[in-house]
Design a protein around this motif. Structure first.
Motif, short mmCIF file in Angstrom:
data_model
loop_
_atom_site.label_atom_id
_atom_site.label_comp_id
_atom_site.label_asym_id
_atom_site.label_seq_id
_atom_site.Cartn_x
_atom_site.Cartn_y
_atom_site.Cartn_z
N ALA A 113 0.79 -1.00 0.37
CA ALA A 113 0.17 -0.20 0.34
C ALA A 113 0.56 1.24 -0.48
CB ALA A 113 -0.86 0.10 1.09
N HIS A 114 0.87 2.65 -0.82
CA HIS A 114 1.54 3.41 -0.54
C HIS A 114 0.15 4.66 -0.98
CE1 HIS A 114 4.51 1.22 -2.25
NE2 HIS A 114 3.86 0.29 -3.57
N ASN A 115 0.90 6.40 -1.05
CA ASN A 115 -0.07 7.17 -0.64
C ASN A 115 1.38 8.20 -1.41
OD1 ASN A 115 1.48 7.21 1.50
ND2 ASN A 115 -0.17 8.45 2.90
N VAL A 116 0.75 9.77 -1.49
CA VAL A 116 1.77 9.95 -2.09
C VAL A 116 1.31 11.67 -0.95
CG1 VAL A 116 2.49 12.27 -3.84
CG2 VAL A 116 1.45 9.54 -4.84
N VAL A 117 2.67 11.99 -0.55
CA VAL A 117 2.02 13.14 0.61
C VAL A 117 3.00 13.93 0.71
CG1 VAL A 117 2.41 13.67 2.83
CG2 VAL A 117 0.95 11.39 1.64
N ALA A 118 2.89 15.22 -0.10
CA ALA A 118 3.57 16.39 0.18
C ALA A 118 3.33 17.35 1.62
CB ALA A 118 3.64 17.28 -1.24
N ALA A 119 4.79 17.11 2.31
CA ALA A 119 4.53 17.97 3.24
C ALA A 119 5.74 18.85 3.86
CB ALA A 119 3.94 17.09 4.31
N PRO A 120 5.75 19.86 3.92
CA PRO A 120 6.80 20.36 3.79
C PRO A 120 7.88 20.50 5.21
CG PRO A 120 5.02 22.18 2.48
CD PRO A 120 4.61 20.89 2.92
N PHE A 131 0.35 18.40 -0.08
CA PHE A 131 -0.98 18.06 -1.04
C PHE A 131 -1.04 16.44 -0.30
CE2 PHE A 131 1.92 17.99 -4.32
CZ PHE A 131 2.31 16.82 -4.77
N SER A 132 -1.91 15.71 -0.06
CA SER A 132 -2.05 14.56 0.15
C SER A 132 -2.98 13.24 -0.63
CB SER A 132 -2.26 14.30 1.23
OG SER A 132 -2.83 12.55 2.23
N SER A 133 -2.66 12.13 -0.76
CA SER A 133 -3.61 11.21 -1.54
C SER A 133 -4.56 10.78 -0.26
CB SER A 133 -2.70 10.44 -2.16
OG SER A 133 -2.16 9.71 -1.69
N GLY A 134 -4.48 10.65 0.46
CA GLY A 134 -5.13 10.30 1.59
C GLY A 134 -4.26 8.68 2.31
N ASP A 135 -5.19 7.83 2.91
CA ASP A 135 -4.50 6.99 3.22
C ASP A 135 -3.71 5.59 2.37
OD1 ASP A 135 -5.40 7.46 5.46
OD2 ASP A 135 -6.92 6.47 5.21
N PRO A 136 -2.48 5.33 2.89
CA PRO A 136 -2.24 4.24 1.60
C PRO A 136 -3.18 3.52 0.88
CG PRO A 136 -1.07 4.53 3.65
CD PRO A 136 -1.94 5.10 4.10
N VAL A 137 -3.35 2.89 -0.24
CA VAL A 137 -3.86 2.08 -1.29
C VAL A 137 -2.82 0.18 -1.52
CG1 VAL A 137 -6.96 3.46 -1.07
CG2 VAL A 137 -4.28 3.65 -2.68
N GLU A 159 3.57 7.65 2.44
CA GLU A 159 4.95 7.40 4.46
C GLU A 159 5.32 6.49 4.98
OE1 GLU A 159 0.96 8.27 5.65
OE2 GLU A 159 1.37 10.74 6.58
N PRO A 160 4.08 4.85 3.64
CA PRO A 160 4.66 3.64 5.08
C PRO A 160 6.07 3.43 4.68
CG PRO A 160 2.74 3.58 4.06
CD PRO A 160 2.83 4.81 3.57
N HIS A 161 6.52 3.80 3.45
CA HIS A 161 7.92 3.58 2.25
C HIS A 161 9.05 4.75 2.46
CE1 HIS A 161 4.91 0.92 1.08
NE2 HIS A 161 6.08 -0.01 1.51
N LEU A 162 8.92 5.56 3.42
CA LEU A 162 9.27 7.02 3.25
C LEU A 162 11.33 5.88 3.60
CD1 LEU A 162 10.84 9.36 3.49
CD2 LEU A 162 9.66 9.98 5.80
N SER A 163 11.26 5.44 4.76
CA SER A 163 12.31 4.77 5.06
C SER A 163 12.86 4.13 4.51
CB SER A 163 11.90 4.03 6.54
OG SER A 163 11.84 3.10 5.77
N VAL A 164 13.08 3.35 3.60
CA VAL A 164 13.28 3.05 2.83
C VAL A 164 13.79 4.32 1.50
CG1 VAL A 164 12.86 0.94 3.36
CG2 VAL A 164 11.08 1.61 1.71
N GLY A 165 13.16 4.91 1.41
CA GLY A 165 13.24 5.56 0.01
C GLY A 165 12.57 6.18 -1.01
#
Length: 173
Positions: A113-120, A131-137, A159-165
């Motif tokens: 599951a992924h999402n797209v998050v831009a949070a300065p 912006f945010s696509s919402g919860d991971p899908v 969000e779920p995969h930030l730690s792995v780049g």
């Protein structure tokens, strides 16, 4: 002797006619101002380069090679979500678009599951967009769109995969 001079003159005129033609074609093959496939250097956009390579905030984007794919002058640009060998990347990792372009993130169904998050505040304080696509899908074919109307930089992550780049960037010009 006159025959040889004639051939040389013809050859010269023929070659002289080709020079402007090939020069014009060479200019077209470089992509010009229409976006094309020309790639830009991440060195020209230090915030993008830092975001995609810096390991202080999440891992390094696995598919970022220091280039930004130039897609300016396109109305809509697609970024794949769940790309790469293990499905933990955005493809392309970095893209340049014109103001007013709609960026469409489309899920491949790979990598969980992924999402797209831009949070300065979460992205080295350099993103001009939020912006945010919402919860991971994890559904293949899922899409999320943002129209980027102002010049700047959109740094984003999963969000779920930030730690792995799993990071990306859009340069808006």
């Amino acid at each position: 002797m006159q025959s040889r001079l004639e051939v040389t003159r013809r050859t010269y005129l023929w070659l002289a006619g080709l020079v402007p033609l090939t020069a014009g074609l060479a200019g077209c093959s470089e992509g010009g101002d229409d976006g094309g496939d020309e790639e830009l250097s991440g060195e020209d956009y230090p915030a993008v380069d830092e975001w995609l390579t810096e390991t202080e905030v999440g891992g390094e984007a696995p598919n970022y090679d220091g280039t930004i794919v130039n897609q300016r002058e396109q109305d809509t640009v697609q970024v794949d979500v769940g790309a790469g060998e293990d499905g933990i990347a955005f493809e392309p990792a970095a893209v340049s678009v014109s103001t007013g372009t709609t960026v469409r993130w489309e899920w491949t169904g790979e990598g969980g599951a992924h999402n797209v998050v831009a949070a300065p505040d979460d992205q080295i304080g350099e993103s001009d967009y939020e912006f945010s696509s919402g919860d991971p899908v994890d559904e293949e074919g899922e899409t999320y769109e943002e129209t980027l109307d102002d010049a700047g930089i959109a740094l984003y992550h999963c969000e779920p995969h930030l730690s792995v780049g799993m990071k990306g960037a859009v340069v808006v010009e």
